[in-house]
Design a protein around this motif. Structure first.
Motif, PDB file in Angstrom:
ATOM      1  N   THR A  80       0.831  -1.210   0.000  1.00 39.07           N
ATOM      2  CA  THR A  80       0.000   0.000   0.000  1.00 39.07           C
ATOM      3  C   THR A  80       0.863   1.258   0.000  1.00 39.07           C
ATOM      4  OG1 THR A  80      -1.722  -1.181   1.230  1.00 39.07           O
ATOM      5  CG2 THR A  80      -1.833   1.221   1.225  1.00 39.07           C
ATOM      6  N   HIS A  84       1.119   4.171  -3.170  1.00 35.69           N
ATOM      7  CA  HIS A  84       0.939   5.613  -2.965  1.00 35.69           C
ATOM      8  C   HIS A  84       2.227   6.377  -3.284  1.00 35.69           C
ATOM      9  CE1 HIS A  84      -2.770   4.534  -0.858  1.00 35.69           C
ATOM     10  NE2 HIS A  84      -3.108   5.794  -0.992  1.00 35.69           N
ATOM     11  N   GLY A 110       1.294   7.861   1.522  1.00 37.18           N
ATOM     12  CA  GLY A 110       1.634   6.454   1.718  1.00 37.18           C
ATOM     13  C   GLY A 110       1.906   6.127   3.168  1.00 37.18           C
ATOM     14  N   ILE A 113      -1.561   6.176   5.163  1.00 38.19           N
ATOM     15  CA  ILE A 113      -2.385   4.994   4.909  1.00 38.19           C
ATOM     16  C   ILE A 113      -1.738   3.743   5.499  1.00 38.19           C
ATOM     17  CG2 ILE A 113      -3.364   3.518   3.118  1.00 38.19           C
ATOM     18  CD1 ILE A 113      -4.803   6.136   3.415  1.00 38.19           C
ATOM     19  N   ALA A 114      -0.425   3.618   5.346  1.00 40.70           N
ATOM     20  CA  ALA A 114       0.274   2.447   5.882  1.00 40.70           C
ATOM     21  C   ALA A 114       0.166   2.396   7.406  1.00 40.70           C
ATOM     22  CB  ALA A 114       1.739   2.472   5.450  1.00 40.70           C
ATOM     23  N   LEU A 117      -3.454   1.393   8.363  1.00 37.17           N
ATOM     24  CA  LEU A 117      -3.681  -0.035   8.131  1.00 37.17           C
ATOM     25  C   LEU A 117      -2.965  -0.884   9.179  1.00 37.17           C
ATOM     26  CD1 LEU A 117      -3.463  -0.502   4.247  1.00 37.17           C
ATOM     27  CD2 LEU A 117      -5.464  -0.793   5.701  1.00 37.17           C
TER      28      LEU A 117
END
Length: 266
Positions: A80, A84, A110, A113-114, A117
Protein backbone atom coordinates in the motif's frame (compact mmCIF):
# COMPACT_ATOMS: atom_id res chain seq x y z
CA UNK A 1 5.24 -19.15 6.74
CA UNK A 2 1.49 -19.75 6.55
CA UNK A 3 1.68 -21.77 9.75
CA UNK A 4 2.46 -18.56 11.64
CA UNK A 5 -0.60 -16.57 10.50
CA UNK A 6 -2.67 -15.89 13.62
CA UNK A 7 -5.76 -14.10 12.27
CA UNK A 8 -8.85 -15.96 13.45
CA UNK A 9 -7.03 -17.83 16.22
CA UNK A 10 -7.76 -17.54 19.93
CA UNK A 11 -4.94 -17.39 22.47
CA UNK A 12 -6.17 -18.36 25.97
CA UNK A 13 -5.21 -15.99 28.73
CA UNK A 14 -6.32 -14.09 31.82
CA UNK A 15 -5.22 -10.59 30.86
CA UNK A 16 -7.22 -7.38 31.22
CA UNK A 17 -8.20 -7.45 27.53
CA UNK A 18 -9.24 -11.13 27.73
CA UNK A 19 -11.64 -10.30 30.57
CA UNK A 20 -13.43 -7.49 28.72
CA UNK A 21 -16.93 -7.96 27.39
CA UNK A 22 -16.83 -8.84 23.66
CA UNK A 23 -19.34 -6.06 22.94
CA UNK A 24 -16.95 -3.50 24.41
CA UNK A 25 -14.00 -4.85 22.41
CA UNK A 26 -15.89 -5.00 19.12
CA UNK A 27 -17.30 -1.48 19.60
CA UNK A 28 -13.87 -0.12 20.54
CA UNK A 29 -12.27 -1.62 17.42
CA UNK A 30 -15.02 -0.21 15.17
CA UNK A 31 -14.73 3.26 16.74
CA UNK A 32 -10.97 3.13 16.41
CA UNK A 33 -11.22 2.08 12.76
CA UNK A 34 -13.58 4.94 11.90
CA UNK A 35 -11.77 7.70 13.75
CA UNK A 36 -8.21 6.97 12.61
CA UNK A 37 -9.39 7.31 9.02
CA UNK A 38 -11.17 10.58 9.81
CA UNK A 39 -8.25 12.56 11.21
CA UNK A 40 -4.92 13.44 9.61
CA UNK A 41 -3.59 15.25 12.65
CA UNK A 42 -0.14 13.93 13.72
CA UNK A 43 -1.05 14.24 17.41
CA UNK A 44 -4.21 12.16 16.92
CA UNK A 45 -2.26 9.46 15.08
CA UNK A 46 0.33 9.52 17.87
CA UNK A 47 -2.49 8.97 20.37
CA UNK A 48 -3.72 6.07 18.23
CA UNK A 49 -0.25 4.49 18.37
CA UNK A 50 -0.17 4.91 22.16
CA UNK A 51 -3.63 3.32 22.49
CA UNK A 52 -2.59 0.38 20.31
CA UNK A 53 0.62 -0.20 22.26
CA UNK A 54 -1.25 0.05 25.56
CA UNK A 55 -3.86 -2.45 24.36
CA UNK A 56 -1.12 -4.83 23.24
CA UNK A 57 0.62 -4.66 26.61
CA UNK A 58 -2.70 -5.14 28.43
CA UNK A 59 -3.51 -8.18 26.27
CA UNK A 60 -0.43 -10.09 27.48
CA UNK A 61 0.33 -11.52 24.03
CA UNK A 62 3.93 -12.76 23.62
CA UNK A 63 5.67 -10.29 21.26
CA UNK A 64 7.57 -13.01 19.37
CA UNK A 65 4.37 -15.00 18.77
CA UNK A 66 2.57 -11.86 17.58
CA UNK A 67 5.42 -10.80 15.29
CA UNK A 68 5.60 -14.22 13.61
CA UNK A 69 1.89 -14.08 12.91
CA UNK A 70 1.68 -10.53 11.63
CA UNK A 71 4.83 -10.21 9.53
CA UNK A 72 3.15 -11.79 6.48
CA UNK A 73 0.34 -9.24 6.66
CA UNK A 74 2.90 -6.44 6.76
CA UNK A 75 3.50 -7.13 3.07
CA UNK A 76 0.05 -5.65 2.40
CA UNK A 77 1.01 -2.53 4.35
CA UNK A 78 4.29 -2.25 2.43
CA UNK A 79 2.50 -2.72 -0.91
CA UNK A 80 0.00 0.00 0.00
CA UNK A 81 2.80 2.41 0.87
CA UNK A 82 4.63 1.60 -2.37
CA UNK A 83 1.56 2.21 -4.54
CA UNK A 84 0.94 5.61 -2.96
CA UNK A 85 4.64 6.44 -3.22
CA UNK A 86 4.72 5.87 -6.98
CA UNK A 87 1.20 6.95 -7.99
CA UNK A 88 0.61 10.12 -5.94
CA UNK A 89 1.96 13.15 -7.79
CA UNK A 90 1.46 16.00 -5.36
CA UNK A 91 3.83 18.30 -3.49
CA UNK A 92 7.54 18.80 -4.04
CA UNK A 93 9.75 16.45 -6.04
CA UNK A 94 11.98 14.49 -3.66
CA UNK A 95 13.55 12.16 -6.21
CA UNK A 96 13.66 12.36 -10.00
CA UNK A 97 15.40 9.59 -11.93
CA UNK A 98 13.59 10.21 -15.20
CA UNK A 99 11.74 6.90 -15.18
CA UNK A 100 10.90 7.27 -11.49
CA UNK A 101 9.66 10.41 -9.73
CA UNK A 102 8.81 10.51 -6.05
CA UNK A 103 6.83 13.42 -4.63
CA UNK A 104 6.51 14.56 -1.04
CA UNK A 105 2.73 14.01 -1.24
CA UNK A 106 3.30 10.36 -2.14
CA UNK A 107 5.54 9.81 0.87
CA UNK A 108 3.09 11.54 3.24
CA UNK A 109 -0.05 9.85 1.88
CA UNK A 110 1.63 6.45 1.72
CA UNK A 111 2.90 6.81 5.26
CA UNK A 112 -0.52 7.85 6.58
CA UNK A 113 -2.39 4.99 4.91
CA UNK A 114 0.27 2.45 5.88
CA UNK A 115 0.21 3.58 9.52
CA UNK A 116 -3.59 3.45 9.65
CA UNK A 117 -3.68 -0.04 8.13
CA UNK A 118 -0.98 -1.27 10.49
CA UNK A 119 -2.78 0.02 13.60
CA UNK A 120 -6.08 -1.42 12.41
CA UNK A 121 -4.56 -4.83 11.63
CA UNK A 122 -2.82 -4.99 15.00
CA UNK A 123 -5.97 -4.08 16.94
CA UNK A 124 -8.23 -6.41 14.91
CA UNK A 125 -5.77 -9.28 15.36
CA UNK A 126 -5.72 -8.69 19.10
CA UNK A 127 -9.53 -8.83 19.08
CA UNK A 128 -9.54 -12.37 17.68
CA UNK A 129 -6.61 -13.48 19.84
CA UNK A 130 -8.30 -12.39 23.08
CA UNK A 131 -11.92 -13.34 22.29
CA UNK A 132 -13.28 -16.83 21.81
CA UNK A 133 -15.36 -17.52 18.67
CA UNK A 134 -18.43 -18.07 20.86
CA UNK A 135 -17.99 -14.70 22.57
CA UNK A 136 -17.42 -13.01 19.21
CA UNK A 137 -20.67 -14.47 17.90
CA UNK A 138 -22.62 -13.48 21.01
CA UNK A 139 -21.12 -9.98 21.02
CA UNK A 140 -21.87 -9.31 17.35
CA UNK A 141 -25.38 -10.69 17.73
CA UNK A 142 -26.12 -8.47 20.74
CA UNK A 143 -24.74 -5.39 19.01
CA UNK A 144 -26.84 -6.05 15.90
CA UNK A 145 -29.98 -6.96 17.86
CA UNK A 146 -31.76 -3.61 17.11
CA UNK A 147 -31.76 -4.64 13.42
CA UNK A 148 -34.13 -7.50 14.26
CA UNK A 149 -36.96 -4.94 14.21
CA UNK A 150 -36.49 -4.62 10.45
CA UNK A 151 -36.28 -8.43 10.05
CA UNK A 152 -32.51 -8.64 9.67
CA UNK A 153 -31.30 -12.17 10.63
CA UNK A 154 -28.75 -10.95 13.15
CA UNK A 155 -28.06 -14.38 14.66
CA UNK A 156 -27.31 -15.94 11.28
CA UNK A 157 -25.10 -13.00 10.24
CA UNK A 158 -23.09 -13.15 13.46
CA UNK A 159 -22.72 -16.92 13.12
CA UNK A 160 -21.48 -16.61 9.53
CA UNK A 161 -18.88 -13.98 10.48
CA UNK A 162 -17.68 -16.07 13.39
CA UNK A 163 -17.39 -19.21 11.26
CA UNK A 164 -15.51 -17.27 8.58
CA UNK A 165 -12.96 -16.07 11.15
CA UNK A 166 -12.65 -19.53 12.62
CA UNK A 167 -11.99 -21.15 9.25
CA UNK A 168 -9.13 -18.81 8.27
CA UNK A 169 -6.41 -20.79 10.11
CA UNK A 170 -8.01 -24.06 8.98
CA UNK A 171 -7.89 -23.06 5.31
CA UNK A 172 -4.32 -21.80 5.70
CA UNK A 173 -3.34 -25.15 7.14
CA UNK A 174 -5.01 -26.95 4.22
CA UNK A 175 -3.16 -24.68 1.78
CA UNK A 176 0.16 -25.52 3.42
CA UNK A 177 -0.53 -29.26 3.18
CA UNK A 178 -1.47 -29.00 -0.52
CA UNK A 179 1.65 -26.95 -1.30
CA UNK A 180 3.86 -29.54 0.41
CA UNK A 181 2.12 -32.35 -1.48
CA UNK A 182 2.56 -30.57 -4.82
CA UNK A 183 6.20 -29.78 -4.02
CA UNK A 184 6.82 -33.48 -3.32
CA UNK A 185 5.45 -34.20 -6.81
CA UNK A 186 7.91 -31.81 -8.43
CA UNK A 187 5.98 -28.53 -8.46
CA UNK A 188 7.97 -25.33 -7.88
CA UNK A 189 6.47 -22.22 -6.26
CA UNK A 190 9.64 -20.16 -5.77
CA UNK A 191 11.43 -20.40 -9.13
CA UNK A 192 10.77 -19.01 -12.59
CA UNK A 193 8.94 -15.88 -13.71
CA UNK A 194 5.93 -14.47 -11.91
CA UNK A 195 3.60 -16.01 -14.50
CA UNK A 196 5.09 -19.46 -13.95
CA UNK A 197 4.60 -19.05 -10.20
CA UNK A 198 0.98 -17.99 -10.71
CA UNK A 199 0.35 -20.98 -12.98
CA UNK A 200 1.89 -23.24 -10.34
CA UNK A 201 -0.80 -22.07 -7.89
CA UNK A 202 -3.63 -23.48 -10.02
CA UNK A 203 -3.06 -27.08 -8.79
CA UNK A 204 -3.26 -25.61 -5.26
CA UNK A 205 -6.45 -23.58 -5.67
CA UNK A 206 -8.56 -26.37 -7.20
CA UNK A 207 -8.15 -28.90 -4.33
CA UNK A 208 -8.37 -26.02 -1.83
CA UNK A 209 -11.79 -25.00 -3.16
CA UNK A 210 -12.87 -28.65 -3.18
CA UNK A 211 -11.80 -29.06 0.46
CA UNK A 212 -13.54 -25.80 1.42
CA UNK A 213 -16.86 -26.90 -0.08
CA UNK A 214 -16.52 -30.31 1.57
CA UNK A 215 -15.89 -28.73 4.98
CA UNK A 216 -18.84 -26.38 4.50
CA UNK A 217 -21.09 -29.32 3.60
CA UNK A 218 -19.89 -31.35 6.59
CA UNK A 219 -20.53 -28.39 8.89
CA UNK A 220 -24.04 -27.89 7.47
CA UNK A 221 -24.86 -31.59 7.94
CA UNK A 222 -23.53 -31.52 11.52
CA UNK A 223 -25.62 -28.44 12.36
CA UNK A 224 -28.77 -29.99 10.88
CA UNK A 225 -28.13 -33.25 12.77
CA UNK A 226 -28.04 -31.26 16.01
CA UNK A 227 -31.34 -29.56 15.25
CA UNK A 228 -30.05 -26.11 14.33
CA UNK A 229 -32.83 -24.03 12.82
CA UNK A 230 -31.63 -20.43 13.11
CA UNK A 231 -31.79 -17.95 15.96
CA UNK A 232 -35.55 -17.81 16.45
CA UNK A 233 -36.57 -19.05 19.89
CA UNK A 234 -33.00 -19.92 20.93
CA UNK A 235 -31.85 -19.40 24.49
CA UNK A 236 -28.28 -18.89 25.72
CA UNK A 237 -26.45 -20.88 28.35
CA UNK A 238 -23.66 -18.30 28.72
CA UNK A 239 -24.74 -14.73 29.48
CA UNK A 240 -22.57 -11.71 28.79
CA UNK A 241 -21.82 -9.48 31.79
CA UNK A 242 -21.11 -5.78 31.35
CA UNK A 243 -18.78 -4.33 34.00
CA UNK A 244 -17.23 -1.00 34.91
CA UNK A 245 -14.04 -1.78 33.01
CA UNK A 246 -16.06 -2.19 29.80
CA UNK A 247 -17.64 1.23 30.32
CA UNK A 248 -14.19 2.69 30.97
CA UNK A 249 -12.85 1.32 27.69
CA UNK A 250 -15.80 2.71 25.72
CA UNK A 251 -15.42 6.11 27.37
CA UNK A 252 -11.69 6.11 26.52
CA UNK A 253 -12.22 5.26 22.84
CA UNK A 254 -15.20 7.61 22.57
CA UNK A 255 -13.06 10.45 23.94
CA UNK A 256 -10.41 9.59 21.37
CA UNK A 257 -13.08 9.70 18.67
CA UNK A 258 -14.45 13.04 19.84
CA UNK A 259 -10.95 14.51 19.82
CA UNK A 260 -10.36 13.14 16.30
CA UNK A 261 -13.54 14.78 15.01
CA UNK A 262 -12.67 18.05 16.73
CA UNK A 263 -9.24 18.22 15.08
CA UNK A 264 -10.82 17.37 11.72
CA UNK A 265 -13.37 20.20 12.00
CA UNK A 266 -10.93 22.78 13.32
Amino acid sequence: MMDNIIIGQYLPGKSFVHSLDPRAKITAVVLFMVFIFISRDPFVLSMAVVLTVAAFLAAGIPPRFFWKGIRVILLIVLLTFTLHLFMTREGDVWLDLGWLTIYSGGVIEGGLIALRLLLLIVLATMLTLTTTPVDLTDGMERLMSPLERVRVPTHELALMMSIALRFIPTLLGETQKIIKAQTARGASFSQGSIWKRLNALIPVLIPLFAQSFKRAEDLAIAMEARGYAGGEGRTKFRQLAWRKRDTLILVLFSAFGAFSITTRIL
